[in-house]
Design a protein around this motif. Structure first.
Motif, PDB file in Angstrom:
ATOM      1  N   CYS A 222       4.395  -1.295  -1.244  1.00  0.00           N
ATOM      2  CA  CYS A 222       5.405  -0.230  -1.365  1.00  0.00           C
ATOM      3  C   CYS A 222       6.124   0.105  -0.069  1.00  0.00           C
ATOM      4  O   CYS A 222       6.790   1.129   0.017  1.00  0.00           O
ATOM      5  CB  CYS A 222       4.786   1.056  -1.922  1.00  0.00           C
ATOM      6  SG  CYS A 222       3.729   0.830  -3.333  1.00  0.00           S
ATOM      7  N   ARG A 223       5.985  -0.690   0.948  1.00  0.00           N
ATOM      8  CA  ARG A 223       6.671  -0.482   2.220  1.00  0.00           C
ATOM      9  C   ARG A 223       7.082  -1.837   2.778  1.00  0.00           C
ATOM     10  O   ARG A 223       6.492  -2.856   2.443  1.00  0.00           O
ATOM     11  CB  ARG A 223       5.737   0.197   3.241  1.00  0.00           C
ATOM     12  CG  ARG A 223       5.304   1.605   2.906  1.00  0.00           C
ATOM     13  CD  ARG A 223       6.380   2.650   3.143  1.00  0.00           C
ATOM     14  NE  ARG A 223       6.803   2.748   4.517  1.00  0.00           N
ATOM     15  CZ  ARG A 223       6.286   3.572   5.413  1.00  0.00           C
ATOM     16  NH1 ARG A 223       5.290   4.364   5.083  1.00  0.00           N
ATOM     17  NH2 ARG A 223       6.757   3.609   6.634  1.00  0.00           N
TER      18      ARG A 223
ATOM     19  N   SER B 161      -4.104  -1.796  -6.920  1.00  0.00           N
ATOM     20  CA  SER B 161      -3.399  -2.799  -6.141  1.00  0.00           C
ATOM     21  C   SER B 161      -4.265  -4.037  -6.067  1.00  0.00           C
ATOM     22  O   SER B 161      -5.392  -3.994  -5.558  1.00  0.00           O
ATOM     23  CB  SER B 161      -3.108  -2.267  -4.737  1.00  0.00           C
ATOM     24  OG  SER B 161      -2.345  -3.200  -4.017  1.00  0.00           O
TER      25      SER B 161
ATOM     26  N   CYS C  72       4.602   2.942 -12.710  1.00  0.00           N
ATOM     27  CA  CYS C  72       5.500   2.394 -11.699  1.00  0.00           C
ATOM     28  C   CYS C  72       4.849   1.127 -11.181  1.00  0.00           C
ATOM     29  O   CYS C  72       3.716   1.163 -10.710  1.00  0.00           O
ATOM     30  CB  CYS C  72       5.686   3.389 -10.560  1.00  0.00           C
ATOM     31  SG  CYS C  72       6.339   4.974 -11.067  1.00  0.00           S
TER      32      CYS C  72
ATOM     33  N   LEU D 238       5.084  -2.445  -8.778  1.00  0.00           N
ATOM     34  CA  LEU D 238       5.701  -3.096  -7.628  1.00  0.00           C
ATOM     35  C   LEU D 238       5.019  -4.422  -7.378  1.00  0.00           C
ATOM     36  O   LEU D 238       3.808  -4.533  -7.527  1.00  0.00           O
ATOM     37  CB  LEU D 238       5.540  -2.226  -6.373  1.00  0.00           C
ATOM     38  CG  LEU D 238       6.232  -0.885  -6.414  1.00  0.00           C
ATOM     39  CD1 LEU D 238       5.588   0.052  -5.422  1.00  0.00           C
ATOM     40  CD2 LEU D 238       7.693  -1.073  -6.087  1.00  0.00           C
TER      41      LEU D 238
END
Length: 77
Positions: free
Chosen positions: A14-15, A46, A61, A63
């Motif tokens: 997420c970054r 994750s 959500c 990613l």
């Protein structure tokens, strides 16, 4: 607060990655804080190049890498 670090090949942490591992992979190192309001998260997972958040309202959500529908077959890779 959530602190993250490690392999980040497909933005699964997420970054943006800020470093490269000795084997040339994108990573986050040293550890940094993830700017997410943790009071709104029911669950976080994750693994395997993807991260999934489940919010308190039940919305998910996702990613990361969705090759072969690893996260969900109905969304793009």
């Amino acid at each position: 607060m959530i602190t993250i670090c490690g392999h980040n090949q497909v933005f699964e942490l997420c970054r943006e990655s800020d470093s490269t591992s000795p084997d040339g992979k994108s990573i986050i190192n040293p550890p940094i804080s993830l700017k997410i309001d943790t009071s709104k998260i029911s669950s976080l997972s994750s693994y395997g190049n993807h991260t999934v958040f489940v919010m308190n309202d039940g919305k998910a959500c996702d990613l990361g890498n969705n090759v072969d529908g690893r996260i969900q077959k109905s969304i793009p890779n």
